[in-house]
Scaffold this motif. Structure first.
Motif, short mmCIF file in Angstrom:
data_model
loop_
_atom_site.label_atom_id
_atom_site.label_comp_id
_atom_site.label_asym_id
_atom_site.label_seq_id
_atom_site.Cartn_x
_atom_site.Cartn_y
_atom_site.Cartn_z
N VAL A 104 0.87 -1.29 0.24
CA VAL A 104 -0.43 0.34 0.06
C VAL A 104 0.65 0.93 -0.09
O VAL A 104 1.97 1.05 1.18
N HIS A 105 0.79 2.05 -0.70
CA HIS A 105 1.26 3.43 -1.10
C HIS A 105 1.36 3.59 0.42
O HIS A 105 0.18 4.11 0.53
N GLU A 108 -1.53 6.64 0.26
CA GLU A 108 -3.00 5.30 0.29
C GLU A 108 -3.56 5.59 2.08
O GLU A 108 -4.49 5.81 2.70
N LYS A 111 -4.01 8.47 4.19
CA LYS A 111 -5.51 9.35 3.73
C LYS A 111 -6.33 8.04 4.55
O LYS A 111 -7.56 7.74 4.98
N THR A 112 -6.74 6.65 4.65
CA THR A 112 -6.71 5.59 4.79
C THR A 112 -7.29 5.93 6.73
O THR A 112 -8.13 6.04 7.54
N TYR A 139 -6.23 14.14 -1.48
CA TYR A 139 -6.97 14.06 -0.82
C TYR A 139 -7.21 15.45 0.35
O TYR A 139 -7.09 14.68 1.28
#
Ligand SMILES: [Ca+2]
Length: 304
Positions: A104-105, A108, A111-112, A139
């Protein structure tokens, strides 16, 4: 519910990064939610490997996510002459488990985590600001979940990589300009405060007797400073963590900080206007060197 301050460390380890991460991962008042890596002192593969070496050193379960491999616009600057080929030369870390690298970058993952968090989280970027700029641009809805950004970078005075630019900002000035103009509460922990309170050779030598972490940091600093080791050591990135823990010990001022993105001689300069009626940033200016020394050593007592 935990009273610990939740933080995300965005980092390019890096020797002074190692000091900041050591303190943060072990301090009872901090909850490091994740470590994200960025191109900076060395390339992204190496900064990620170094973050994993530190995670393993402390047997920590903090997740590590790999981020941007390249600055937004400018070319990559290589600082391996300073930090060594690996970025953390000087201490013999055991080999890392490559499978620990998430696919997972970093952007990302941040953000999550931010969108899922009930409590706003503090971002602590201690490398070039590429990941943070990408996060805020891609985001923008995460902004309301960010309590503040306490970053190592910039200078209200002179620079280090060029006469007027500090390394982290110089590495990605466009990213820095996005972050400083994000309207989030920003604290710039730049060169000024480190220069006010350089650790003496005697203090750094004291680390060797402290504990395993002190020994590890002593070896990294000795390698990092080389022939200048006896002149003292600036542990730039560690100031962000100590500022978070003890803000009242530092002298600060409000300012408007803009980044020179296109200057022929001044690219990456943090143009700091203390007289601006529209400050966008708290600038950390100084700390008493004796107080800093004690805070630094005390904070390492929590480590193995
Ligand atoms: Ca760094």
């Amino acid at each position: 519910m935990s009273n610990k301050l939740p933080i995300i460390i965005d980092t390019d380890p890096g020797i002074d990064d190692a000091a900041a991460i050591s303190i943060a991962l072990n301090h009872p008042e901090l909850d490091v939610k994740m470590i994200t890596t960025v191109n900076g002192n060395v390339g992204i593969d190496k900064t990620t490997a170094n973050a994993l070496k530190l995670k393993q050193f402390f047997n920590s379960d903090v997740p590590v996510y790999q981020g941007a491999a390249h600055p937004l616009l400018t070319d990559i600057v290589d600082a391996s002459v300073v930090h060594g080929e690996s970025g953390m030369n000087g201490y013999d870390f055991p080999a890392i488990d490559q499978s620990a690298i998430s696919d997972v970058h970093a952007v990302e993952a941040m953000k999550t985590l931010l969108l899922q968090s009930d409590t706003p989280i503090t971002l602590v970027p201690i490398g070039p600001l590429t990941n943070i700029a990408l996060l805020l641009s891609t985001y923008p809805e995460v902004k309301q979940h960010i309590r503040q950004i306490v970053l190592m970078g910039g200078s209200a005075g002179r620079g280090n990589i060029t006469p007027l630019a500090e390394f982290n900002i110089f590495c990605d000035p466009e990213a820095a300009q996005i972050v400083f103009n994000s309207n989030l509460p920003i604290t710039m922990v730049g060169l000024d405060v480190a220069r006010s309170s350089t650790l003496s050779h005697a203090t750094v030598n004291q680390l060797n007797q402290l504990n395993q972490t002190g020994k590890m940091l002593h070896q990294l600093f000795r390698h990092y400073r080389g022939d200048d080791f006896e002149k003292g050591t600036n542990v730039y990135d560690a100031y962000t963590i100590l500022y978070l823990l003890h803000p009242d010990k530092f002298e600060t001022a409000q300012a408007n900080v803009q980044i020179e993105v296109s200057g022929q001689l001044t690219k990456g300069a943090t143009v700091t206007d203390f007289k601006s009626p529209q400050p966008n940033c708290t600038v950390v200016l100084s700390i008493d060197p004796e107080i800093f020394k004690n805070l630094f050593i005390d904070s390492l007592q929590h480590c193995i």
